[in-house]
Each structure stands twice: as structure tokens, then as C-alpha cells.
Motif scaffolding. Structure first.
Motif, PDB file in Angstrom:
ATOM      1  N   VAL A  61     -37.653 -84.379   4.516  1.00 33.44           N
ATOM      2  CA  VAL A  61     -37.370 -85.790   4.297  1.00 33.44           C
ATOM      3  C   VAL A  61     -37.040 -86.033   2.832  1.00 33.44           C
ATOM      4  N   ALA A  62     -35.975 -86.806   2.599  1.00 35.56           N
ATOM      5  CA  ALA A  62     -35.695 -87.275   1.241  1.00 35.56           C
ATOM      6  C   ALA A  62     -36.624 -88.452   0.957  1.00 35.56           C
ATOM      7  N   ALA A  63     -37.452 -88.315  -0.064  1.00 38.48           N
ATOM      8  CA  ALA A  63     -38.497 -89.309  -0.318  1.00 38.48           C
ATOM      9  C   ALA A  63     -38.413 -89.831  -1.753  1.00 38.48           C
ATOM     10  N   VAL A 118     -38.806 -84.172  -0.288  1.00 32.25           N
ATOM     11  CA  VAL A 118     -37.953 -83.744  -1.402  1.00 32.25           C
ATOM     12  C   VAL A 118     -37.497 -84.972  -2.178  1.00 32.25           C
ATOM     13  N   PRO A 119     -37.558 -84.948  -3.514  1.00 34.31           N
ATOM     14  CA  PRO A 119     -37.064 -86.099  -4.277  1.00 34.31           C
ATOM     15  C   PRO A 119     -35.568 -86.300  -4.054  1.00 34.31           C
ATOM     16  N   ARG A 120     -35.136 -87.528  -4.080  1.00 33.82           N
ATOM     17  CA  ARG A 120     -33.725 -87.820  -3.882  1.00 33.82           C
ATOM     18  C   ARG A 120     -32.893 -87.228  -5.015  1.00 33.82           C
ATOM     19  N   GLY A 121     -31.641 -86.939  -4.691  1.00 34.48           N
ATOM     20  CA  GLY A 121     -30.750 -86.349  -5.685  1.00 34.48           C
ATOM     21  C   GLY A 121     -30.795 -84.843  -5.722  1.00 34.48           C
ATOM     22  N   VAL A 122     -31.417 -84.214  -4.700  1.00 39.31           N
ATOM     23  CA  VAL A 122     -31.541 -82.754  -4.652  1.00 39.31           C
ATOM     24  C   VAL A 122     -30.701 -82.200  -3.507  1.00 39.31           C
ATOM     25  N   ARG A 134     -35.873 -80.629  11.519  1.00 40.99           N
ATOM     26  CA  ARG A 134     -35.470 -82.035  11.500  1.00 40.99           C
ATOM     27  C   ARG A 134     -35.309 -82.453  10.041  1.00 40.99           C
ATOM     28  N   ALA A 135     -34.253 -83.208   9.771  1.00 37.14           N
ATOM     29  CA  ALA A 135     -34.020 -83.663   8.396  1.00 37.14           C
ATOM     30  C   ALA A 135     -33.449 -85.074   8.429  1.00 37.14           C
ATOM     31  N   ARG A 136     -33.815 -85.869   7.419  1.00 39.85           N
ATOM     32  CA  ARG A 136     -33.289 -87.239   7.373  1.00 39.85           C
ATOM     33  C   ARG A 136     -33.320 -87.784   5.945  1.00 39.85           C
ATOM     34  N   GLY A 137     -32.403 -88.706   5.727  1.00 43.36           N
ATOM     35  CA  GLY A 137     -32.429 -89.468   4.494  1.00 43.36           C
ATOM     36  C   GLY A 137     -31.691 -88.867   3.309  1.00 43.36           C
ATOM     37  N   ASP A 148     -33.349 -69.262  15.694  1.00 45.18           N
ATOM     38  CA  ASP A 148     -33.703 -69.682  17.047  1.00 45.18           C
ATOM     39  C   ASP A 148     -34.441 -71.011  16.960  1.00 45.18           C
ATOM     40  N   GLY A 149     -33.761 -72.095  17.285  1.00 43.09           N
ATOM     41  CA  GLY A 149     -34.397 -73.399  17.240  1.00 43.09           C
ATOM     42  C   GLY A 149     -33.376 -74.509  17.167  1.00 43.09           C
ATOM     43  N   SER A 150     -33.762 -75.679  17.610  1.00 38.37           N
ATOM     44  CA  SER A 150     -32.873 -76.832  17.569  1.00 38.37           C
ATOM     45  C   SER A 150     -32.821 -77.426  16.168  1.00 38.37           C
ATOM     46  N   VAL A 151     -31.759 -78.197  15.908  1.00 38.60           N
ATOM     47  CA  VAL A 151     -31.595 -78.868  14.623  1.00 38.60           C
ATOM     48  C   VAL A 151     -31.279 -80.335  14.882  1.00 38.60           C
ATOM     49  N   ARG A 152     -32.000 -81.228  14.191  1.00 39.40           N
ATOM     50  CA  ARG A 152     -31.789 -82.666  14.309  1.00 39.40           C
ATOM     51  C   ARG A 152     -31.632 -83.248  12.902  1.00 39.40           C
ATOM     52  N   VAL A 153     -30.546 -83.998  12.683  1.00 45.15           N
ATOM     53  CA  VAL A 153     -30.292 -84.602  11.378  1.00 45.15           C
ATOM     54  C   VAL A 153     -29.882 -86.050  11.585  1.00 45.15           C
ATOM     55  N   THR A 154     -30.427 -86.930  10.752  1.00 50.05           N
ATOM     56  CA  THR A 154     -30.078 -88.344  10.836  1.00 50.05           C
ATOM     57  C   THR A 154     -30.104 -88.976   9.452  1.00 50.05           C
ATOM     58  N   ASP A 155     -29.351 -90.074   9.328  1.00 49.09           N
ATOM     59  CA  ASP A 155     -29.363 -90.904   8.117  1.00 49.09           C
ATOM     60  C   ASP A 155     -28.976 -90.096   6.880  1.00 49.09           C
ATOM     61  N   THR A 156     -27.765 -89.547   6.863  1.00 45.64           N
ATOM     62  CA  THR A 156     -27.267 -88.804   5.712  1.00 45.64           C
ATOM     63  C   THR A 156     -25.882 -89.313   5.327  1.00 45.64           C
ATOM     64  N   THR A 157     -25.537 -89.148   4.059  1.00 46.56           N
ATOM     65  CA  THR A 157     -24.221 -89.565   3.583  1.00 46.56           C
ATOM     66  C   THR A 157     -23.458 -88.433   2.913  1.00 46.56           C
TER      67      THR A 157
END
Length: 274
Positions: A61-63, A118-122, A134-137, A148-157
Motif C-alpha cells: 500500500v502507498a501510505a 510504502v511512502p508515496r513517491g517510491v 495485492r497493491a493499491r494507491g 504462482d499466485g494471483s495479482v490484484r491492483v487498484t487505484d494507480t496512476t
């Protein structure tokens, strides 16, 4: 007639089974059961981070962390019948965060779940041997690969590149360029990206685009391909080895907006988004 020796052996075996079951009940744990997860903080010197994990589910997560501060929380997700609690090792050297988990004794399942803030800007790269991600932001480049595994990503630019050898891929609320690839699994994306490239060896593809794209390229070795785009003129190329083709968007061979859909076995659909 059962001999006294045979009866004694049967009793001992039954006792061992009881002990094993009791050990599983007492020592087995999950992310929900683990109410006291481990936590570590690491200092990141640069503007890139590589996450290297052998066998864990990851949530990244971008935090709004202070600059250079990476926070990691670990929940044990598994069952140990006889033996010590799993040993986790953590290290951050240069820009590489290495996560390892070692179980000893009689282990039914040795796995963990990590949440990484993770801090933003990285810029983030993820390499996982066996586990979902899973990753977001994220607004900077994000590159994820798992064996071996699924990948989910949301809210990225920012630019997003995802690859799994065996697992599905899901992406939503994304505006940056996309590169999605899976060896065996489906791909689903509901995004507003102008440049989308996907490939699956065995699985269906379904893309829903919220903006008129510059280029969409999608290929499947075995599975249907469905692409929905806003109304506009498109230069469309389709191909299927065994299946029907349905194109309902306006076609314009001189258009700068390109849509390409190919599959070895399955239906190809290119339609206007609802």
C-alpha cells in the motif's frame, strides 16, 4: 483374534493420531487467529524499493508514511503440528526488502501474510516465488511478478506491469499504461488507461475502458477476448483460430485509435462500452 501386541500397537497409533490432531488444533494459526502479528520499520534511502519474498501473500500500500519509512506487518498463516513457531527473517539492504519464512518440525502449511506500507513517491518492484499480491494507491511505476499466485491492483496512476506464471490478474481504477501477462489464468481490467497490452497463455480476457484508448492489444492462447471501449472510430484487427468474431464499434482504418484482439481458441468481441 487380536493379539495383545497388536492391540497395544493399535492403541499407540490411536494415541499418536490424537496427539497430532491436538497439535494441529493448538498450533495451527491464520491471519485472523494471529492477534499479535510481528511488526518492523525500515529506513529506505532512495526512491525505489524491491520486495523479494519466497512464499507469502503480500498486500502493498502507498501510505502517508514519513519519507524513507517502510512499515511491515506479518501474520502467520499456516499450521504446525509438531515443532517451533515459524522463524521469519527481515532485511532491507540498499533498496531491497527481503522477506523469508522458515518452518521446522512437522508442518502442514508454512505461509504468512505481509502488509507493506510504502511512502508515496517510491517506485516499487515485487518479486514473489509463491504467493498472491495485492497493491493499491501508487502514482509511480509499479512492477509485480509472481511465480504462482494471483495479482490484484487498484487505484494507480503510474505505469503498471504485472506478470504471473500461474494465476489470474485483476486491475481497476487505473489510468497509467498497462502491461499484463499470465501464463495460465484470466485477465480482467476496468480502467481508464490509454495504452493497454495483455497476454494470457490459457485464459479469457475482459477489458473495460473508460476513456478512448490510443492502443489496446490483447492476445490469448486459449480463451475468449472481450474489449469494450467508448464510442469512437477505431482501427480494429481481430483474429481467432476457432471461434466467432463480433465487432460493433465504428471502424476507421485511418484512425489513430488502435484495437487488436487475437486468440487461438475462443470468441473475439470488440464492442462499445455501456
Amino acid at each position: 483374534m487380536i493379539t495383545r501386541t497388536a492391540a497395544a500397537r493399535a492403541t499407540a497409533l490411536a494415541g499418536a493420531v490424537v496427539v497430532l490432531v491436538a497439535g494441529l488444533s493448538a498450533c495451527g494459526a491464520s491471519a485472523g487467529d494471529d492477534t499479535d502479528p510481528d511488526h518492523r520499520s525500515f529506513g529506505l534511502q532512495g526512491r525505489t524499493l524491491t520486495v523479494d519474498s519466497d512464499d507469502s501473500a503480500l498486500e502493498i500500500v502507498a501510505a502517508e508514511n514519513p519519507a524513507g519509512k517502510v512499515e511491515v506487518t506479518r501474520w502467520f498463516q499456516g499450521s504446525v503440528a509438531i515443532g517451533k513457531h515459524p522463524k521469519a527473517t527481515w532485511s532491507l539492504r540498499d533498496d531491497r526488502l527481503v522477506l523469508r519464512l522458515k518452518c521446522s518440525g512437522i508442518v502442514v502449511d508454512c505461509a504468512a501474510r505481509h502488509r507493506i506500507e510504502v511512502p508515496r513517491g517510491v517506485t516499487v518492484k515485487v518479486r514473489v516465488g509463491d504467493g498472491s499480491v495485492r497493491a493499491r494507491g501508487f502514482h509511480d511505476s509499479l512492477n509485480i511478478r509472481t511465480g504462482d499466485g494471483s495479482v490484484r491492483v487498484t487505484d494507480t496512476t503510474g505505469p503498471v506491469e504485472l506478470r504471473t506464471d500461474d494465476g489470474s490478474i485483476r486491475v481497476s481504477d487505473t489510468t497509467g499504461p498497462l502491461r499484463l501477462r499470465t501464463g495460465d489464468g484470466s485477465i480482467r481490467a476496468d480502467v481508464s488507461s490509454r495504452d493497454v497490452r495483455t497476454h494470457t497463455g490459457d485464459g479469457s480476457v475482459r477489458l473495460e475502458l473508460g476513456v478512448v484508448p490510443d492502443r489496446v492489444e490483447s492476445r490469448s492462447g486459449d480463451g475468449s477476448v472481450t474489449i469494450a471501449v467508448p464510442r469512437a472510430g477505431y482501427r480494429v484487427t481481430t483474429e481467432t483460430g476457432d471461434g466467432g468474431v463480433e465487432v460493433s464499434v465504428p471502424r476507421d482504418d485511418s484512425s489513430a485509435h488502435v484495437v487488436s484482439a487475437r486468440t487461438g481458441d475462443g470468441k473475439v468481441t470488440v464492442r462499445t462500452a455501456n
